[in-house]
Design a protein around this motif. Sequence first.
Motif, PDB file in Angstrom:
ATOM      1  N   UNK A  73     111.312  12.481  -3.617  1.00  0.00           N
ATOM      2  CA  UNK A  73     111.512  12.986  -2.254  1.00  0.00           C
ATOM      3  C   UNK A  73     111.180  11.907  -1.221  1.00  0.00           C
ATOM      4  N   UNK A  74     110.139  11.149  -1.512  1.00  0.00           N
ATOM      5  CA  UNK A  74     109.749  10.045  -0.625  1.00  0.00           C
ATOM      6  C   UNK A  74     110.873   9.019  -0.537  1.00  0.00           C
ATOM      7  N   UNK A  75     111.461   8.677  -1.689  1.00  0.00           N
ATOM      8  CA  UNK A  75     112.580   7.732  -1.701  1.00  0.00           C
ATOM      9  C   UNK A  75     113.782   8.299  -0.952  1.00  0.00           C
ATOM     10  N   UNK A  76     114.007   9.610  -1.096  1.00  0.00           N
ATOM     11  CA  UNK A  76     115.106  10.274  -0.393  1.00  0.00           C
ATOM     12  C   UNK A  76     114.946  10.117   1.117  1.00  0.00           C
ATOM     13  N   UNK A  77     113.743  10.363   1.628  1.00  0.00           N
ATOM     14  CA  UNK A  77     113.526  10.243   3.067  1.00  0.00           C
ATOM     15  C   UNK A  77     113.585   8.789   3.528  1.00  0.00           C
ATOM     16  N   UNK A  78     113.139   7.851   2.677  1.00  0.00           N
ATOM     17  CA  UNK A  78     113.289   6.432   3.021  1.00  0.00           C
ATOM     18  C   UNK A  78     114.747   6.105   3.320  1.00  0.00           C
ATOM     19  N   UNK A  79     115.637   6.730   2.579  1.00  0.00           N
ATOM     20  CA  UNK A  79     117.066   6.463   2.740  1.00  0.00           C
ATOM     21  C   UNK A  79     117.659   7.164   3.960  1.00  0.00           C
ATOM     22  N   UNK A  80     117.301   8.430   4.165  1.00  0.00           N
ATOM     23  CA  UNK A  80     118.001   9.194   5.214  1.00  0.00           C
ATOM     24  C   UNK A  80     117.367   9.084   6.598  1.00  0.00           C
TER      25      UNK A  80
END
Length: 558
Positions: A73-80
């Motif tokens: 989830x952390x990586x997801x938010x880093x992207x979006x």
Amino acid sequence: MKFSEMPYERLDFEKVKAEFAELEKALDAAKSGEEQFEVHKRYYKLRDHVESLYTIAHIRHDIDMTDEFYDKEHDFFDQILPEYENMVVSYQTKLYNSPYRAYLEEKIGKVAFKNIELAMKSIDEKILPLMQEENAITSEYNKLLATAKIEWEGETLNLSLMMPYLHNKDREIRRKAYEKYTEFFVKNKDKFDDIYDRLVKNRTKQGREMGYENYLPLGYARMNRNCYTREDIQAFREQVKKDFVPFVEKLHDRRRQRLGLDKLNFIDEGVYFTNGNPAPIGTPEEILEAGRKMYNELSPETAEFMNFMCDNELFDVLGRKTKKTGGYMTFIPDYNSPYIFANFNGTSGDADVITHECGHAFQGFISAKDPIKEHADITMETAETHSMSMEFFTEKWMPLFFGDRAKDYVDMHFEDSIMFIPYGTMVDEFQDIVYSNPDMTPDERNAAWRELEKQYKPHLDYTGCDYYEKGCFWQKQHHIYDNPLYYIDYCIAQTDALQYKAWMDKDFKGAWESYLELCKLSASDFFNGLVDKVGLNNPFKPGTLKAVVEQLSKEMGI
């Protein structure tokens, strides 16, 4: 709602995009300022929801960095997040250019529109890939810190859990602890250099893509420096060198004499008494309960705040091996809930969390009641004034935390607060140098840091540690990696907090009323206006630091 019960599911980002597009259409179709403000209320609701999910994921990731679900989830938010931030600015640009701006400015304030102007200067679709890359690199840095495994007396500790040994009363234990602690940084020096080099080049490229000479104008815009300039900060740094450093060096010499040393070594930094620094008594649970008692007695407003925090599990303060290092306060908008993250390690810093981070959280709790969400967008020197001043307002309750060593803690905290200003200012000048000269080599950056240490902390002696002698100490300061240009804010705020300290010593009630008003004003005015309204001298005004030093010298007999 209790934090453990707050639901989480991955954000439907496509739906968010569609909702932002709809909001922009609705703004365009509105026939009056009143209609546009009704649209803006829908924007508040959407933004609160997105940022609540992000914050919940962020906290749960930091609580256990080995949790695979929240790591993804952390990586997801880093992207979006860069794309999300760009959509926010796109929406805000329509407000900024609205034919009904006069009405909107009356509703949400001139500060909000200045902040929109800065946001428009700080993000563009063309730099989104660079922003995503920047997020990934800072995550790499934090994961590297989290991997630290330090073998100590049969235990495996992380960086946070080594703190009690770095400040131990036994000088030999301190020496050994620093050797073990520093080994991790020496072993990973090349990685730290590479990560920072990539961050500097990435941020510089972002700045140039946005039309600036380097990263500094972009960084200032992102820090919402909305009422003072780089030149103002340069002048503040000169005040620190001229008026503050000589006074602080006298304090360090007094500390040397108190410790019975011929000369201070770097292993003596942060050590104040021969019988050791005062440490809080009791378990983490007992410390939190002491905090609850303290805030219930301080004022009705702080009582309501602290009871809400404790009743809703809005603290995670116990140090654990898989937990992110450091501490912070954040805010979950959907639940009007501040949240405090920390790593208790048995040192006086545990009590500092209950004062410093609660200063942030208290102000967040107060401002959450304001229907104009932009009023919560305080700049960081204002935010740190809330937290650093709270550290002083809570002094008379320190016996709850330190027992018969409460006075030692209060004296130590006062000295430490004063001594911080040269260090924090040095961090800022270092970053100014680095981003002005982005092609510096690691060795050149280290040499610049070491030269600054000689100006700001001339007493430092790194005998016994080649790594620090070569100018590598800065690699342990995570703000330099994670939050570029965010450090001078602490120094500006500490100047305010020391003024509150002098004020409360003479008139506690008057000082507290001023502080409470500052919290309520939030971001309804610019920093320069806020300090004037509550009766503080502006730190940027020539002579302010000199006057603070004169007051401190008188109080401390130096």
